[in-house]
Each structure stands twice: as structure tokens, then as C-alpha cells.
Design a protein around this motif. Structure first.
Motif, PDB file in Angstrom:
ATOM      1  N   ARG A 118      16.479 -44.535 -24.427  1.00 44.82           N
ATOM      2  CA  ARG A 118      15.954 -45.543 -23.493  1.00 44.82           C
ATOM      3  C   ARG A 118      17.000 -46.017 -22.484  1.00 44.82           C
ATOM      4  O   ARG A 118      16.776 -46.978 -21.779  1.00 44.82           O
ATOM      5  CB  ARG A 118      15.403 -46.729 -24.296  1.00 44.82           C
ATOM      6  CG  ARG A 118      14.241 -46.331 -25.208  1.00 44.82           C
ATOM      7  CD  ARG A 118      13.620 -47.535 -25.856  1.00 44.82           C
ATOM      8  NE  ARG A 118      13.082 -48.478 -24.914  1.00 44.82           N
ATOM      9  CZ  ARG A 118      12.598 -49.690 -25.224  1.00 44.82           C
ATOM     10  NH1 ARG A 118      12.599 -50.081 -26.494  1.00 44.82           N
ATOM     11  NH2 ARG A 118      12.146 -50.507 -24.312  1.00 44.82           N
ATOM     12  N   ARG A 119      18.132 -45.349 -22.422  1.00 45.90           N
ATOM     13  CA  ARG A 119      19.193 -45.652 -21.455  1.00 45.90           C
ATOM     14  C   ARG A 119      19.566 -47.132 -21.454  1.00 45.90           C
ATOM     15  O   ARG A 119      19.641 -47.776 -20.415  1.00 45.90           O
ATOM     16  CB  ARG A 119      18.794 -45.204 -20.048  1.00 45.90           C
ATOM     17  CG  ARG A 119      19.464 -43.909 -19.639  1.00 45.90           C
ATOM     18  CD  ARG A 119      19.324 -43.619 -18.164  1.00 45.90           C
ATOM     19  NE  ARG A 119      20.041 -44.521 -17.306  1.00 45.90           N
ATOM     20  CZ  ARG A 119      21.371 -44.528 -17.118  1.00 45.90           C
ATOM     21  NH1 ARG A 119      22.127 -43.660 -17.778  1.00 45.90           N
ATOM     22  NH2 ARG A 119      21.940 -45.382 -16.306  1.00 45.90           N
TER      23      ARG A 119
ATOM     24  N   LYS B   1      24.923 -40.874 -15.248  1.00 44.71           N
ATOM     25  CA  LYS B   1      23.650 -41.136 -15.939  1.00 44.71           C
ATOM     26  C   LYS B   1      23.630 -40.541 -17.343  1.00 44.71           C
ATOM     27  O   LYS B   1      22.581 -40.169 -17.866  1.00 44.71           O
ATOM     28  CB  LYS B   1      22.450 -40.593 -15.135  1.00 44.71           C
ATOM     29  CG  LYS B   1      22.456 -40.938 -13.662  1.00 44.71           C
ATOM     30  CD  LYS B   1      22.484 -42.431 -13.406  1.00 44.71           C
ATOM     31  CE  LYS B   1      22.430 -42.746 -11.920  1.00 44.71           C
ATOM     32  NZ  LYS B   1      22.656 -44.192 -11.642  1.00 44.71           N
TER      33      LYS B   1
ATOM     34  N   VAL C 290      25.371 -40.709 -21.545  1.00 47.65           N
ATOM     35  CA  VAL C 290      25.461 -41.700 -22.622  1.00 47.65           C
ATOM     36  C   VAL C 290      26.893 -41.741 -23.162  1.00 47.65           C
ATOM     37  O   VAL C 290      27.310 -40.828 -23.887  1.00 47.65           O
ATOM     38  CB  VAL C 290      24.487 -41.364 -23.770  1.00 47.65           C
ATOM     39  CG1 VAL C 290      24.543 -42.443 -24.848  1.00 47.65           C
ATOM     40  CG2 VAL C 290      23.069 -41.187 -23.244  1.00 47.65           C
TER      41      VAL C 290
ATOM     42  N   TYR D   1      28.113 -43.758 -17.472  1.00 50.81           N
ATOM     43  CA  TYR D   1      26.778 -44.346 -17.605  1.00 50.81           C
ATOM     44  C   TYR D   1      26.114 -44.560 -16.249  1.00 50.81           C
ATOM     45  O   TYR D   1      25.003 -44.083 -16.004  1.00 50.81           O
ATOM     46  CB  TYR D   1      26.872 -45.667 -18.364  1.00 50.81           C
ATOM     47  CG  TYR D   1      25.543 -46.378 -18.523  1.00 50.81           C
ATOM     48  CD1 TYR D   1      24.578 -45.890 -19.401  1.00 50.81           C
ATOM     49  CD2 TYR D   1      25.251 -47.526 -17.791  1.00 50.81           C
ATOM     50  CE1 TYR D   1      23.359 -46.530 -19.540  1.00 50.81           C
ATOM     51  CE2 TYR D   1      24.032 -48.172 -17.933  1.00 50.81           C
ATOM     52  CZ  TYR D   1      23.089 -47.670 -18.800  1.00 50.81           C
ATOM     53  OH  TYR D   1      21.876 -48.308 -18.932  1.00 50.81           O
ATOM     54  N   TRP D   2      26.786 -45.296 -15.359  1.00 49.03           N
ATOM     55  CA  TRP D   2      26.192 -45.637 -14.067  1.00 49.03           C
ATOM     56  C   TRP D   2      26.311 -44.509 -13.054  1.00 49.03           C
ATOM     57  O   TRP D   2      25.468 -44.380 -12.159  1.00 49.03           O
ATOM     58  CB  TRP D   2      26.828 -46.911 -13.512  1.00 49.03           C
ATOM     59  CG  TRP D   2      26.487 -48.126 -14.308  1.00 49.03           C
ATOM     60  CD1 TRP D   2      27.296 -48.826 -15.149  1.00 49.03           C
ATOM     61  CD2 TRP D   2      25.221 -48.802 -14.341  1.00 49.03           C
ATOM     62  NE1 TRP D   2      26.615 -49.884 -15.711  1.00 49.03           N
ATOM     63  CE2 TRP D   2      25.346 -49.897 -15.228  1.00 49.03           C
ATOM     64  CE3 TRP D   2      23.993 -48.582 -13.703  1.00 49.03           C
ATOM     65  CZ2 TRP D   2      24.290 -50.774 -15.493  1.00 49.03           C
ATOM     66  CZ3 TRP D   2      22.940 -49.445 -13.962  1.00 49.03           C
ATOM     67  CH2 TRP D   2      23.096 -50.529 -14.859  1.00 49.03           C
TER      68      TRP D   2
ATOM     69  N   PRO E 196      22.614 -35.744 -16.702  1.00 47.62           N
ATOM     70  CA  PRO E 196      21.932 -36.966 -17.138  1.00 47.62           C
ATOM     71  C   PRO E 196      21.384 -36.824 -18.558  1.00 47.62           C
ATOM     72  O   PRO E 196      20.764 -35.816 -18.907  1.00 47.62           O
ATOM     73  CB  PRO E 196      20.804 -37.110 -16.111  1.00 47.62           C
ATOM     74  CG  PRO E 196      21.357 -36.490 -14.870  1.00 47.62           C
ATOM     75  CD  PRO E 196      22.167 -35.310 -15.360  1.00 47.62           C
ATOM     76  N   GLY E 197      21.643 -37.824 -19.377  1.00 51.80           N
ATOM     77  CA  GLY E 197      21.179 -37.816 -20.759  1.00 51.80           C
ATOM     78  C   GLY E 197      22.153 -37.207 -21.743  1.00 51.80           C
ATOM     79  O   GLY E 197      21.983 -37.368 -22.961  1.00 51.80           O
TER      80      GLY E 197
ATOM     81  N   LYS F  29      20.478 -43.426 -26.208  1.00 50.08           N
ATOM     82  CA  LYS F  29      20.119 -42.047 -25.886  1.00 50.08           C
ATOM     83  C   LYS F  29      18.715 -41.928 -25.311  1.00 50.08           C
ATOM     84  O   LYS F  29      18.492 -41.235 -24.312  1.00 50.08           O
ATOM     85  CB  LYS F  29      20.242 -41.195 -27.154  1.00 50.08           C
ATOM     86  CG  LYS F  29      19.768 -39.757 -27.026  1.00 50.08           C
ATOM     87  CD  LYS F  29      20.660 -38.953 -26.114  1.00 50.08           C
ATOM     88  CE  LYS F  29      20.252 -37.476 -26.116  1.00 50.08           C
ATOM     89  NZ  LYS F  29      20.998 -36.694 -25.107  1.00 50.08           N
TER      90      LYS F  29
END
Length: 347
Positions: free
Chosen positions: A131-132, A96, A98, A92-93, A57-58, A129
Motif C-alpha cells: 500500500r506504499r 517509488k 520500498v 521511496y519518493w 517501482p515497488g 510493500k
């Protein structure tokens, strides 16, 4: 179990549908060569497994795409951006992370439109990046000679965990980028992004359908001898269209978009979430958004509802079949009411 699912995903996305005027009767042999070179496991399962294990994630994931140029298709073609959008959705979904699209400026409109239709907004990188708020986009420099240094800069700045190519043309052994039938293309060589990624040990994945796309360097020697334009071009002195750019994992497909859908489906399988993959209705919206934004079908250079000669409904059907495969494979074991007691077996 993943390899059982992956086996049939691979079969589905490599069902060849081509006019005899194009390079035809070649997809199965190319797939078999790529699978053997990779160790024998289903390629979609291997590529998705690598993504799920590597991308946290991230993290940033580059998705490199864009094929087709003026005067025929000034904003590129409908094979590439929809597949990139499907992968961005899974990244993304599902993961999680970018997604950051990497393309030339001329290809940006259909890429952005396809992503939006897949429910991945393209925003400023800081918003994506920190704030998603979706994904982001990087465009290549117009000056061809700047590409190597630019590739180094974006790898250093964005620090991607993975770099994926879908329907992105790569250079041959002379450093020339070609169409699949031996016509040279005047474009920026984005193969430098993959060269730089490999220097840093970054995971790379390629998806292509005709020998000239990034990733085919993985089976370069086979393709040189097998492909109709493996050793010649439509001009004197050309040494063939096969790209020398390889990737850690490479999936050849009948249509590049379909290969991307297959990997996205396998990511969904590993995550046990069918909705990571778009629905057929969303697939229609993605294709229409791409076409309306200038990512036209390549055969006749129009906005007809076609991808690489196949009807848009065929792509919708591919998505439907993938989702049904996911639904049935992710469901709890159930024989219904008419087959008696279940026999215990390894799942």
C-alpha cells in the motif's frame, strides 16, 4: 553531464574535517584509490546511476546501518541513521520503491526517528510493500551464530533489488568487527547480508569513512598498507581493522552521512527532481530526531548537535550546497540579462 555533477558532489562529500587525534589526512587518498579501482568515473554518479537503472517501482531496497554500542552509545551514533534516512527518502519518493532498514535492535530507535523526520514512515512490511505507506525495518538476531542463516532467509523472503550499507561495520580477515582505531566490537556481523546478496547477483553499494565499514573490502589491499590501523589493532594478535566485505560500488566520504547525501543528490539529478533530496531545514530535524532517539555523536557520547566531530550546521550546509548544485544543473540554460547571446555547446 552526470559526471560533471558527480565530480563536484564527490569533492564536496570528501572534504576532510577531522581532529588530529583521530585517523586524519587520509580521505583524499582513500577516495582516489576507490575511484581508480572503479574505473575513474565519479563514484556518486556511478552508484546513483546503478540504482536508477536497477530499482523499479515497488522493488525492495535494503539499507543496512548502525554503528556504536553500549556502554558509550547504547543506541548507536549520529553518523549512519541520518544518511540511511536520506537514501530511504530518495528510494521511496524518488524511485517509488520500498526502503527496508536492516539493523540491530539497539540501533532501531534512531533509525526509525531519522526516517520519520525525512518523511518516510516505518511501517509493517505488508503496508509498505502493498500500500506504499513508507518503509519497513528488519532487526538482526541477537545470537551471533544465527547471522549467516538469517541473512539467507531475508534475502530469499524480501528479494531486494539492491542492498546498501552506510556506516555499518564489517569483519576483518579474522572475522572480527572493529572500531576505526583497532578496538574490537561485540556485535552481529551484518556482512553476511552482502555475501548472500552477491551470491544472487543483487546490486550492492557501500558508504564508509574509516576503513572498517562494509564496502572497504573493495580496496582492501590498499587500505591494509595505507590505514594507520591497516595491519594492527589495540590488542595482541590483531591483524587490522579493514573489512573484507566489498560491494559493487563503494563511496568513501569524510562523514558517511555525507556520502549518502551525495548519492541521494545524484539520484535526484538523474530523476530531475531536486526535492528528492532533503532540505537543510529537514536535515536539522533528521539530525535532532536521531540524537533525541539515542543516536548520539560518537566523539563525546552525548546528544550535542554534532556528527563525527563536525557541527550539525556543517551537515546542513552540505545539504544546501548539494541542493544548489541540483538547482543550477537542472535549470534550463540561462545567462541572465548581462552576458549577451549564449554560445552553443554540448550540455
Amino acid at each position: 553531464m552526470p559526471d560533471i555533477m558527480g565530480e563536484y558532489v564527490d569533492r564536496l562529500v570528501t572534504v576532510e574535517m577531522r581532529n588530529r587525534g583521530m585517523n586524519y589526512g587520509i580521505v583524499k587518498q582513500i577516495y582516489d584509490a576507490a575511484r581508480a579501482e572503479g574505473g575513474g568515473r565519479p563514484i556518486s554518479a556511478r552508484a546513483a546511476e546503478a540504482l536508477v537503472k536497477t530499482v523499479k517501482p515497488g522493488d525492495v531496497v535494503f539499507i543496512v546501518t548502525g554503528a556504536g554500542y553500549a556502554p558509550e552509545v547504547p543506541n548507536g551514533e549520529s553518523d549512519g541513521p541520518p544518511g540511511a534516512a536520506s537514501l530511504a527518502r530518495a528510494i521511496y519518493w524518488g524511485l517509488k520503491a520500498v526502503p527496508v532498514f536492516v539493523t540491530e535492535a539497539c540501533h532501531a530507535p534512531p533509525v526509525i526517528a531519522s526516517a520519520k523526520a525525512a518523511a518516510v514512515m516505518v511501517r509493517e512490511f505488508e503496508l509498505a510493500k502493498n500500500r506504499r505507506m513508507g518503509g519497513a525495518l528488519i532487526t538482526a538476531p541477537e545470537a551471533r551464530d544465527r547471522a549467516p542463516d538469517w541473512a539467507k532467509d531475508i534475502i530469499a523472503e524480501y528479494k531486494p533489488a539492491a542492498v546498501i550499507s552506510i556506516e555499518r561495520l564489517g569483519p576483518n580477515d579474522q572475522g572480527i568487527v572493529h572500531g576505526s582505531t583497532g578496538v574490537p566490537k561485540d556485535c552481529v556481523d551484518l556482512g553476511h547480508v552482502f555475501i548472500e546478496a552477491k551470491k544472487h547477483g543483487i546490486l550492492t553499494i557501500g558508504i564508509g569513512d574509516n576503513g572498517n565499514e562494509i564496502g572497504f573490502g573493495r580496496i582492501y589491499n590498499f587500505m591494509r598498507d595505507f590505514h594507520p590501523y591497516g595491519r594492527e589493532c589495540q590488542y595482541p594478535g590483531g591483524t587490522g581493522v579493514i573489512t573484507v566485505i566489498d560491494t559493487d560500488y563503494f563511496l568513501p566520504a569524510s562523514v558517511s552521512n555525507w556520502g549518502a547525501y551525495g548519492i541521494a543528490a545524484m539520484v535526484a539529478f538523474y530523476l530531475k527532481d531536486q526535492d528528492v533530496l532533503q532540505t537543510p531545514e529537514m536535515e536539522r530535524k533528521i539530525l535532532e530526531a536521531c540524537l533525541d532517539a539515542g543516536g548520539w555523536e560518537m566523539r563525546y557520547c552525548t546528544s550535542r548537535f554534532i556528527v563525527d566531530g563536525t557541527a550539525g550546521e556543517s551537515s546542513m550546509s552540505i545539504v544546501q550546497l548539494l541542493r544548489d548544485m541540483l538547482r543550477l544543473n537542472l535549470a534550463a540554460p540561462d545567462r541572465g540579462l548581462s552576458h549577451g547571446k549564449m554560445k552553443e555547446q554540448a550540455l
